[in-house]
Design an enzyme around this catalytic site. Sequence first.
Site, PDB file in Angstrom:
ATOM      1  N   ASN A 179       0.869  -1.180   0.000  1.00  0.00           N
ATOM      2  CA  ASN A 179       0.000   0.000   0.000  1.00  0.00           C
ATOM      3  C   ASN A 179       0.903   1.227   0.000  1.00  0.00           C
ATOM      4  O   ASN A 179       1.464   1.580   1.027  1.00  0.00           O
ATOM      5  CB  ASN A 179      -0.889  -0.036   1.255  1.00  0.00           C
ATOM      6  N   TRP A 180       1.036   1.824  -1.186  1.00  0.00           N
ATOM      7  CA  TRP A 180       1.992   2.939  -1.313  1.00  0.00           C
ATOM      8  C   TRP A 180       1.450   4.232  -0.702  1.00  0.00           C
ATOM      9  O   TRP A 180       2.189   5.209  -0.591  1.00  0.00           O
ATOM     10  CB  TRP A 180       2.335   3.170  -2.788  1.00  0.00           C
ATOM     11  N   LYS A 181       0.164   4.231  -0.366  1.00  0.00           N
ATOM     12  CA  LYS A 181      -0.463   5.445   0.209  1.00  0.00           C
ATOM     13  C   LYS A 181      -0.204   6.642  -0.716  1.00  0.00           C
ATOM     14  O   LYS A 181      -0.139   6.482  -1.922  1.00  0.00           O
ATOM     15  CB  LYS A 181       0.018   5.665   1.636  1.00  0.00           C
ATOM     16  N   HIS A 226      -9.524   1.443   4.547  1.00  0.00           N
ATOM     17  CA  HIS A 226      -8.283   1.601   5.311  1.00  0.00           C
ATOM     18  C   HIS A 226      -8.543   2.542   6.489  1.00  0.00           C
ATOM     19  O   HIS A 226      -9.317   3.494   6.372  1.00  0.00           O
ATOM     20  CB  HIS A 226      -7.177   2.150   4.410  1.00  0.00           C
ATOM     21  N   GLU A 280      -6.933   4.911   7.648  1.00  0.00           N
ATOM     22  CA  GLU A 280      -6.692   6.334   7.363  1.00  0.00           C
ATOM     23  C   GLU A 280      -7.903   6.956   6.683  1.00  0.00           C
ATOM     24  O   GLU A 280      -8.219   8.129   6.894  1.00  0.00           O
ATOM     25  CB  GLU A 280      -5.422   6.487   6.505  1.00  0.00           C
ATOM     26  N   GLU A 285      -5.619  -4.697  10.540  1.00  0.00           N
ATOM     27  CA  GLU A 285      -4.596  -3.680  10.790  1.00  0.00           C
ATOM     28  C   GLU A 285      -4.899  -2.928  12.085  1.00  0.00           C
ATOM     29  O   GLU A 285      -5.701  -1.991  12.078  1.00  0.00           O
ATOM     30  CB  GLU A 285      -4.554  -2.686   9.628  1.00  0.00           C
ATOM     31  N   GLY A 338       2.392   2.411  10.686  1.00  0.00           N
ATOM     32  CA  GLY A 338       3.361   3.487  10.509  1.00  0.00           C
ATOM     33  C   GLY A 338       4.077   3.889  11.791  1.00  0.00           C
ATOM     34  O   GLY A 338       4.737   4.922  11.839  1.00  0.00           O
ATOM     35  N   SER A 394       3.246  -2.015  10.334  1.00  0.00           N
ATOM     36  CA  SER A 394       4.698  -2.109  10.553  1.00  0.00           C
ATOM     37  C   SER A 394       5.247  -3.503  10.271  1.00  0.00           C
ATOM     38  O   SER A 394       6.155  -3.969  10.951  1.00  0.00           O
ATOM     39  CB  SER A 394       5.066  -1.646  11.966  1.00  0.00           C
ATOM     40  N   GLY A 441       2.802  -1.048   4.261  1.00  0.00           N
ATOM     41  CA  GLY A 441       2.881   0.371   3.940  1.00  0.00           C
ATOM     42  C   GLY A 441       4.329   0.786   3.721  1.00  0.00           C
ATOM     43  O   GLY A 441       4.886   0.608   2.639  1.00  0.00           O
ATOM     44  N   GLY A 442       4.945   1.328   4.759  1.00  0.00           N
ATOM     45  CA  GLY A 442       6.307   1.866   4.663  1.00  0.00           C
ATOM     46  C   GLY A 442       7.299   0.956   3.955  1.00  0.00           C
ATOM     47  O   GLY A 442       8.055   1.404   3.078  1.00  0.00           O
TER      48      GLY A 442
HETATM   49  P1  PGA Z   1       2.732   0.358   7.635  1.00  0.00           P
HETATM   50  O1  PGA Z   1       1.286   0.575   6.965  1.00  0.00           O
HETATM   51  O2  PGA Z   1       3.266  -0.919   7.079  1.00  0.00           O
HETATM   52  O3  PGA Z   1       3.529   1.569   7.204  1.00  0.00           O
HETATM   53  O4  PGA Z   1       2.522   0.305   9.103  1.00  0.00           O
HETATM   54  C1  PGA Z   1       0.421  -0.497   6.761  1.00  0.00           C
HETATM   55  C2  PGA Z   1      -0.900  -0.003   6.208  1.00  0.00           C
HETATM   56  O5  PGA Z   1      -1.366   1.056   6.649  1.00  0.00           O
HETATM   57  O6  PGA Z   1      -1.490  -0.643   5.326  1.00  0.00           O
END
Ligand code: PGA
Length: 248
Positions: free
Chosen positions: A9-11, A94, A96, A166, A172, A212, A233-234
Amino acid sequence: MRKPIIAGNWKMNKTPEEAKELVAALIPLVKDAACDVVVCPPFVDLCCVGNLIEGTNIRLGAQNVHWAEKGAFTGEISAEMLKARGVEFAIVGHSERRQYFGETDETVNKRALAALNAGITPIICVGESLEQRESGVTDAIVSSQTVAALNGMTNAQVESLVIAYEPIWAIGTGKTATKEDANATIGVIRRAIAGVFGEETAEKVRIQYGGSMNPKNAGELMAMPEIDGGLIGGASLKADDFSKVVHF
Ligand code: PGA
């Protein structure tokens, strides 16, 4: 047997040029992956990434999808538009989006149904906040989010989709759920599905962990019986890191 699925997930990261660079580096690194590999770039990058991964084992995902077929919905993208660009997956709900953009259990359900109806596999995100975990309502929260997201679906639709557990406090932050906690909560999600759609269907649903997840912890998380993949994500923003997660 559920085939593992690792999705990046590149956000809101990567211009088209940067996206092309990342995916070009990724293609050779993951070509022998034993799991399904998905990248979910921002909408503006879907075309160039889609062109580059054609004929490879990397599959294309979007980060959201609207429920209407078309019309006056400024800033939204329909499932049909995504499908026409070769998109096979769409992240829905998600945390967010729930937190910053007013996403509710009801809109998550509508988006997921629209994706399924267009032949796109939703990756439906559920998860508790730190406050909810500390007050002991994690199981109730993830169960009700899951059941609400699957409202009105057929068993076949449920069996085809992906759920991402999640925990919000792990996203993050560098804090990962312990493998035991992640496995246990995913088990709770599976039992919630079984409660509505039956054991046989619940056993077929792929449920990822996200929060994470990185090259260091992917192996131990993926070794847990309930964990069928990761939403990254990251660590998906660097080809080397993401490929190490893919080869957990
Ligand atoms: P993260 O994000 O790996 O940076 O914690 C995961 C996500 O929000 O899908």
